[in-house]
Motif scaffolding. Sequence first.
Motif, PDB file in Angstrom:
ATOM      1  N   ILE A 180      -7.342   5.881  -4.045  1.00 17.73           N
ATOM      2  CA  ILE A 180      -7.191   5.015  -2.868  1.00 17.73           C
ATOM      3  C   ILE A 180      -5.911   4.158  -2.912  1.00 17.73           C
ATOM      4  O   ILE A 180      -5.212   4.060  -1.904  1.00 17.73           O
ATOM      5  CB  ILE A 180      -8.475   4.189  -2.643  1.00 17.73           C
ATOM      6  CG1 ILE A 180      -9.550   5.174  -2.160  1.00 17.73           C
ATOM      7  CG2 ILE A 180      -8.257   3.080  -1.635  1.00 17.73           C
ATOM      8  CD1 ILE A 180     -10.894   4.586  -1.937  1.00 17.73           C
ATOM      9  N   PRO A 181      -5.548   3.568  -4.067  1.00 17.08           N
ATOM     10  CA  PRO A 181      -4.280   2.816  -4.073  1.00 17.08           C
ATOM     11  C   PRO A 181      -3.087   3.675  -3.646  1.00 17.08           C
ATOM     12  O   PRO A 181      -2.237   3.213  -2.874  1.00 17.08           O
ATOM     13  CB  PRO A 181      -4.152   2.354  -5.532  1.00 17.08           C
ATOM     14  CG  PRO A 181      -5.561   2.257  -6.007  1.00 17.08           C
ATOM     15  CD  PRO A 181      -6.275   3.398  -5.343  1.00 17.08           C
TER      16      PRO A 181
ATOM     17  N   ARG B 108      -3.085   4.039   0.059  1.00 15.83           N
ATOM     18  CA  ARG B 108      -2.710   2.812   0.775  1.00 15.83           C
ATOM     19  C   ARG B 108      -1.206   2.539   0.698  1.00 15.83           C
ATOM     20  O   ARG B 108      -0.654   1.830   1.539  1.00 15.83           O
ATOM     21  CB  ARG B 108      -3.515   1.626   0.238  1.00 15.83           C
ATOM     22  CG  ARG B 108      -4.975   1.755   0.636  1.00 15.83           C
ATOM     23  CD  ARG B 108      -5.767   0.540   0.317  1.00 15.83           C
ATOM     24  NE  ARG B 108      -7.178   0.792   0.646  1.00 15.83           N
ATOM     25  CZ  ARG B 108      -8.176   0.066   0.211  1.00 15.83           C
ATOM     26  NH1 ARG B 108      -7.941  -0.981  -0.568  1.00 15.83           N
ATOM     27  NH2 ARG B 108      -9.415   0.347   0.543  1.00 15.83           N
ATOM     28  N   ARG B 109      -0.548   3.095  -0.326  1.00 16.64           N
ATOM     29  CA  ARG B 109       0.901   2.919  -0.397  1.00 16.64           C
ATOM     30  C   ARG B 109       1.604   3.781   0.661  1.00 16.64           C
ATOM     31  O   ARG B 109       2.734   3.517   1.024  1.00 16.64           O
ATOM     32  CB  ARG B 109       1.412   3.287  -1.796  1.00 16.64           C
ATOM     33  CG  ARG B 109       0.952   2.264  -2.826  1.00 16.64           C
ATOM     34  CD  ARG B 109       1.370   2.627  -4.220  1.00 16.64           C
ATOM     35  NE  ARG B 109       0.592   1.844  -5.179  1.00 16.64           N
ATOM     36  CZ  ARG B 109       0.846   1.785  -6.468  1.00 16.64           C
ATOM     37  NH1 ARG B 109       1.861   2.442  -6.974  1.00 16.64           N
ATOM     38  NH2 ARG B 109       0.096   1.055  -7.264  1.00 16.64           N
TER      39      ARG B 109
ATOM     40  N   PHE C 245       6.015 -10.006  -3.883  1.00 15.89           N
ATOM     41  CA  PHE C 245       4.649  -9.925  -4.415  1.00 15.89           C
ATOM     42  C   PHE C 245       4.101  -8.503  -4.250  1.00 15.89           C
ATOM     43  O   PHE C 245       3.527  -7.924  -5.178  1.00 15.89           O
ATOM     44  CB  PHE C 245       3.768 -10.943  -3.676  1.00 15.89           C
ATOM     45  CG  PHE C 245       2.332 -10.941  -4.108  1.00 15.89           C
ATOM     46  CD1 PHE C 245       1.954 -11.563  -5.288  1.00 15.89           C
ATOM     47  CD2 PHE C 245       1.352 -10.308  -3.347  1.00 15.89           C
ATOM     48  CE1 PHE C 245       0.624 -11.562  -5.695  1.00 15.89           C
ATOM     49  CE2 PHE C 245       0.029 -10.306  -3.744  1.00 15.89           C
ATOM     50  CZ  PHE C 245      -0.341 -10.927  -4.927  1.00 15.89           C
ATOM     51  N   ALA C 246       4.312  -7.945  -3.059  1.00 21.40           N
ATOM     52  CA  ALA C 246       3.820  -6.580  -2.791  1.00 21.40           C
ATOM     53  C   ALA C 246       4.512  -5.576  -3.709  1.00 21.40           C
ATOM     54  O   ALA C 246       3.885  -4.664  -4.243  1.00 21.40           O
ATOM     55  CB  ALA C 246       4.050  -6.219  -1.334  1.00 21.40           C
TER      56      ALA C 246
ATOM     57  N   GLU D 295       5.844  -6.180  -6.622  1.00 22.28           N
ATOM     58  CA  GLU D 295       5.433  -6.414  -8.016  1.00 22.28           C
ATOM     59  C   GLU D 295       4.068  -5.777  -8.302  1.00 22.28           C
ATOM     60  O   GLU D 295       3.890  -5.123  -9.329  1.00 22.28           O
ATOM     61  CB  GLU D 295       5.373  -7.922  -8.269  1.00 22.28           C
ATOM     62  CG  GLU D 295       5.248  -8.279  -9.733  1.00 22.28           C
ATOM     63  CD  GLU D 295       5.054  -9.774  -9.944  1.00 22.28           C
ATOM     64  OE1 GLU D 295       5.617 -10.569  -9.159  1.00 22.28           O
ATOM     65  OE2 GLU D 295       4.330 -10.140 -10.889  1.00 22.28           O
ATOM     66  N   VAL D 296       3.118  -5.951  -7.385  1.00 19.88           N
ATOM     67  CA  VAL D 296       1.752  -5.483  -7.670  1.00 19.88           C
ATOM     68  C   VAL D 296       1.619  -3.960  -7.622  1.00 19.88           C
ATOM     69  O   VAL D 296       0.627  -3.412  -8.105  1.00 19.88           O
ATOM     70  CB  VAL D 296       0.684  -6.139  -6.753  1.00 19.88           C
ATOM     71  CG1 VAL D 296       0.727  -7.643  -6.866  1.00 19.88           C
ATOM     72  CG2 VAL D 296       0.833  -5.691  -5.310  1.00 19.88           C
ATOM     73  N   ILE D 297       2.615  -3.281  -7.035  1.00 18.32           N
ATOM     74  CA  ILE D 297       2.552  -1.810  -7.074  1.00 18.32           C
ATOM     75  C   ILE D 297       3.389  -1.264  -8.229  1.00 18.32           C
ATOM     76  O   ILE D 297       3.577  -0.048  -8.347  1.00 18.32           O
ATOM     77  CB  ILE D 297       2.975  -1.158  -5.737  1.00 18.32           C
ATOM     78  CG1 ILE D 297       4.410  -1.561  -5.370  1.00 18.32           C
ATOM     79  CG2 ILE D 297       2.002  -1.519  -4.626  1.00 18.32           C
ATOM     80  CD1 ILE D 297       5.008  -0.675  -4.278  1.00 18.32           C
TER      81      ILE D 297
ATOM     82  N   ARG E 163       6.708  -6.720   4.317  1.00 19.11           N
ATOM     83  CA  ARG E 163       5.802  -6.520   3.172  1.00 19.11           C
ATOM     84  C   ARG E 163       5.100  -5.159   3.284  1.00 19.11           C
ATOM     85  O   ARG E 163       4.970  -4.437   2.300  1.00 19.11           O
ATOM     86  CB  ARG E 163       4.758  -7.644   3.131  1.00 19.11           C
ATOM     87  CG  ARG E 163       3.831  -7.543   1.934  1.00 19.11           C
ATOM     88  CD  ARG E 163       2.766  -8.609   1.965  1.00 19.11           C
ATOM     89  NE  ARG E 163       1.923  -8.450   3.149  1.00 19.11           N
ATOM     90  CZ  ARG E 163       1.107  -9.387   3.616  1.00 19.11           C
ATOM     91  NH1 ARG E 163       1.036 -10.544   3.006  1.00 19.11           N
ATOM     92  NH2 ARG E 163       0.363  -9.168   4.676  1.00 19.11           N
TER      93      ARG E 163
ATOM     94  N   THR F  59       6.145  -0.519   0.375  1.00 20.38           N
ATOM     95  CA  THR F  59       5.684   0.685  -0.339  1.00 20.38           C
ATOM     96  C   THR F  59       6.274   1.958   0.283  1.00 20.38           C
ATOM     97  O   THR F  59       5.861   3.058  -0.071  1.00 20.38           O
ATOM     98  CB  THR F  59       4.141   0.761  -0.300  1.00 20.38           C
ATOM     99  OG1 THR F  59       3.728   0.747   1.074  1.00 20.38           O
ATOM    100  CG2 THR F  59       3.511  -0.405  -1.023  1.00 20.38           C
TER     101      THR F  59
END
Lengths: 291, 222
Positions: free
Chosen positions: B74-75, B78-79, B102-103, B105-107, B150, B154
């Motif tokens: 799923i991740p 979503r990207r 932030f977006a 960094e978290v991916i 944001r 991705t």
Amino acid sequence: MRSMREALAGFRRTPLLCALSIGATGLSLVILGLFGLVAHNIGGAIGDVERRVEVVGYLLDDAGPEQVGAARRELEALPAVESVRYVSKDEALERARRDLVEFSDVYGELRVNPLPASFHLRLREGFRTPETVSETAGMLAAYPFIEEARFGDEWVERLFALRSAATGIALALGGGFALIAVLLIVTTVRMAILARGEEIEIMQIVGAREGYIQRPFLLEGAVTGLAGGLLALGVTRLAYVVFPARFAAIEPLAWLPHVWTAGGVAAAAVLGLLAAAYSVHREVGRAYGPS
Amino acid sequence: MISLRNVSKAYPRSGDALRGVSFRLRKGEFAFLTGPSGAGKSTVLELIHFQTRPTDGEVQVSRYNSRRVRRRDIPALRRRVGFVFQDFKLLERLTAAENVAFALEVIGTPRREIAGRVQRLLSQVGLAARASSRPSELSGGERQRVAVARALATEPRILLADEPTGNLDPDAAGGVFELFSMLNRLGTAVLMATHDADFVRRHPDIRRLELEDGRLARDSAA
């Protein structure tokens, strides 16, 4: 590294709640630690007493040396028996004169030795239960030249009842306080998750992996458990140092074995991790749907 | 690229949200998803983003199918599918640049690449000059542009927008729509949910999927 940074940021974000959680977890575990200390020392004392448990068989005067020798070999071969000591009539009288000084005159004037010869059986560790002691006494009494076998049955049963009660209380208290600690950590981690709800939602939307989101919270739970465990260890040690000094009449207590202390602190950390995993699964896992 | 086949969705408390909805959105296509509040627009977007699963039927997004998708995939899905909300969902304590960073960094974007990419993304949405402003210092239109930047972090091939102009004045709404049009011209498929019928009427060249009471009532491309 990031997980640790985030976990520490969690402590900074809600310091009061985290301190409360560590303190309460520590307090729960202190009670467990103190009880462990007492149980360990009671266990040691019971062990000492247990080692002295003896089954004594008194021989009839007409028992022949061959019968006695054969019986001794048979008894020594029993799996529960650690040692068999034969006390002859003369040794029994000698011991009575030595141990019972107030009756030494009476024993000195005797023309006939009234004391019987006896077998003294000690049991191996793990076989000193009331059932085995009673069974061994029964086997000893079955020899025709044994007049009577004694083992202080009531006393042995009380001793084992005391040990069973101590074990039961330890398990109940341990389970109870561990549950309290788990509930506190579950709540703390849940609050931490709620405090970061917006960030978590954005992470889930942009496609952060589940592990990336969950790791800081799992670490926070483990660190809370670990800190609580160390706090409990410190306070228990303090109580151990201070307590006997105040009560000089008490025998010096033995400190807990290293396996217990290290295992206790590690178990606290694991408990924290599991509590956090429960919260994380409930609060974060849902966004990814069924597995 | 996106395919809904006879999709129904029922919630335990509120009942049926969608009933037998089917449509396809091709690569690089732009479509409005219209209908009154409660018609099921947000549910369709949530299904495409795999925030929820259909009660019946199936949703296909690229190679991901709602019946067979694994939780750990799923991740990655979503990207590929950016999401923009009516209420922006920006972190108030962070600046515009930090919200986009932030977006990234978290991916798992390498740290050394983040600053450059943030700069490019903010330039793309026309907000390079407001990089160090916090959301509270930005207008509604500017906040939505940060949210779009944001969502683009991705590099998604699909952009879902749930009432993105709902909180904006007409000028700002027009600006955000122009941004979506520009992204669409660059190859990103856009599905924009809106209940603003006037806004949709002003763009008759764009495909319209109209929901009514959980059913697909009209598809202008059909």
